[in-house]
Scaffold this active site. Structure first.
Site, PDB file in Angstrom:
ATOM      1  N   GLU A  80      -5.211   9.774   0.173  1.00  0.00           N
ATOM      2  CA  GLU A  80      -5.805   8.108   0.286  1.00  0.00           C
ATOM      3  C   GLU A  80      -7.201   7.764  -1.004  1.00  0.00           C
ATOM      4  OE1 GLU A  80      -3.228   6.708   3.700  1.00  0.00           O
ATOM      5  OE2 GLU A  80      -4.211   5.776   1.979  1.00  0.00           O
ATOM      6  N   HIS A 125       0.351  -1.283   0.166  1.00  0.00           N
ATOM      7  CA  HIS A 125       0.029  -0.080  -0.305  1.00  0.00           C
ATOM      8  C   HIS A 125       1.284   0.720  -0.010  1.00  0.00           C
ATOM      9  CE1 HIS A 125      -2.942   3.212   1.068  1.00  0.00           C
ATOM     10  NE2 HIS A 125      -2.437   3.553   1.894  1.00  0.00           N
ATOM     11  N   HIS A 143       1.519   5.089  -1.928  1.00  0.00           N
ATOM     12  CA  HIS A 143       1.823   6.376  -1.806  1.00  0.00           C
ATOM     13  C   HIS A 143       3.100   7.057  -2.298  1.00  0.00           C
ATOM     14  CE1 HIS A 143      -1.186   7.358   1.412  1.00  0.00           C
ATOM     15  NE2 HIS A 143      -1.288   6.278   1.549  1.00  0.00           N
ATOM     16  N   SER A 148      -4.151   0.866  -4.078  1.00  0.00           N
ATOM     17  CA  SER A 148      -3.353  -0.803  -4.095  1.00  0.00           C
ATOM     18  C   SER A 148      -4.914  -1.431  -3.572  1.00  0.00           C
ATOM     19  CB  SER A 148      -2.972  -0.269  -2.600  1.00  0.00           C
ATOM     20  OG  SER A 148      -3.490   0.759  -1.614  1.00  0.00           O
TER      21      SER A 148
END
Ligand code: HBI
Ligand code: FE
Length: 296
Positions: A183, A135, A140, A202
């Site tokens: 997010e 993730h 990110h 993700s």
């Protein structure tokens, strides 16, 4: 790798209880990753890259390429850091997992992005409740190469440190901003909706759902609206907020948020699925050339 990460406590946040780990910084134990760890990375990388064709924003894939991220093996933090040092000045640091919020904000304010050093187990391949290395690294890190987004993340961290000194409500407001942008954010590019949020890219199901389902609301970016809007952690998002550019995000963090926190403190939060008359609703459009779920 069989080493279980050490949990030290569960932190009560408005996401409910989340496991919070030691705040120690851990060198990436790259040589100790097993074949299974690399295979998990490879499976997730190939699957998500296929689904994200035509769905992720242009910068996301381009930057993964610039980092040399590939399916073959888990990337080395030191190689990622070499490029970040020459570009936006960010550095990855290895951590056990979720950090207490103030620690997290302080790292962001200093251009340090915490990346979990372990990757999920094969049986967690479709869902894991907390951020693992896939993730963080796949989701990110690519946008930290984008100068404007990199500045936004550092400004967000500074805002988080400040909010921590204001009130618990201010922190909740700011956490919602992270949730609905970093997010789960969508961006309009060349008239089409694209994904930039790490929690989406993700996730196999949500990468498709966020753009193609008629269920969620898609609302034009509005910082106060976002700060007042609750979110769900146990389902796909009920609402996605859409920006026109990363510059728009950066501009939104320029004003002092303290007056906004004061204004919001007197107003109730909105449920995640709320739609207001004042909302700018964005139509989902149709994506040419999306790999369908069946193709993935
Ligand atoms: N810690 N390692 C890590 N990664 C996160 O994404 C993270 C965190 N601690 C707090 C946190 N995120 C949230 O509170 C953000 O929404 C601000
Ligand atoms: Fe995340």
């Amino acid at each position: 790798m069989s080493v279980e990460p050490r949990r030290i406590e569960n932190q009560l946040t408005d996401k409910g209880f989340v496991p919070v780990y030691t705040t120690a910084i851990i060198e990436q134990p790259w040589d100790s990753y097993t074949e299974q760890d690399h295979a998990t990375w490879s499976t997730l990388f190939k699957r998500q890259r296929e689904i994200l064709k035509g769905r992720a924003c242009a910068e996301f894939i381009d930057n993964q390429e610039r980092f040399g991220m590939a399916a073959g093996q888990i990337p080395r933090f030191e190689e990622i850091n070499a490029l970040l040092a020459k570009t936006t000045g960010w550095q990855l640091i290895g951590v056990e997992g979720l950090l207490p919020e103030l620690d997290f904000f302080e790292h962001l304010a200093n251009r340090r992005f915490p990346v979990t050093w372990w990757i999920r187990r094969p049986e967690q391949i479709d869902y894991i409740a907390e951020p693992d290395m896939f993730h963080d690294l796949f989701g990110h890190v690519p946008l930290l190469l984008n100068p404007v987004f990199a500045d936004y993340m550092a400004a967000y961290g500074r805002g988080g440190v400040k909010a921590h000194g204001v009130s618990a409500e201010a922190l909740v407001n700011l956490t919602r901003l992270y949730w609905y942008t970093v997010e789960f954010g969508l961006i309009r590019q060349d008239g089409a909706l694209r994904i930039y949020g790490s929690g989406i890219v993700s996730s196999k199901g949500e990468s498709i759902h966020c753009l193609e389902s008629d269920a969620p609301n898609r609302i034009g970016f509005d910082i106060k609206r976002i700060m007042r809007t609750r979110y769900r952690i146990d389902t796909f998002q009920k609402t996605y907020f859409v920006i026109d550019s990363f510059e728009q995000l950066m501009e939104a963090t320029r004003p002092d948020f303290v007056p906004i926190y004061a204004e919001l403190a007197t107003q109730p939060a909105y449920p995640a699925a709320a739609v207001l008359e004042t909302d700018t609703l964005i139509h989902r459009g149709s994506g040419e050339g999306w790999a369908t779920d069946a193709d993935a």
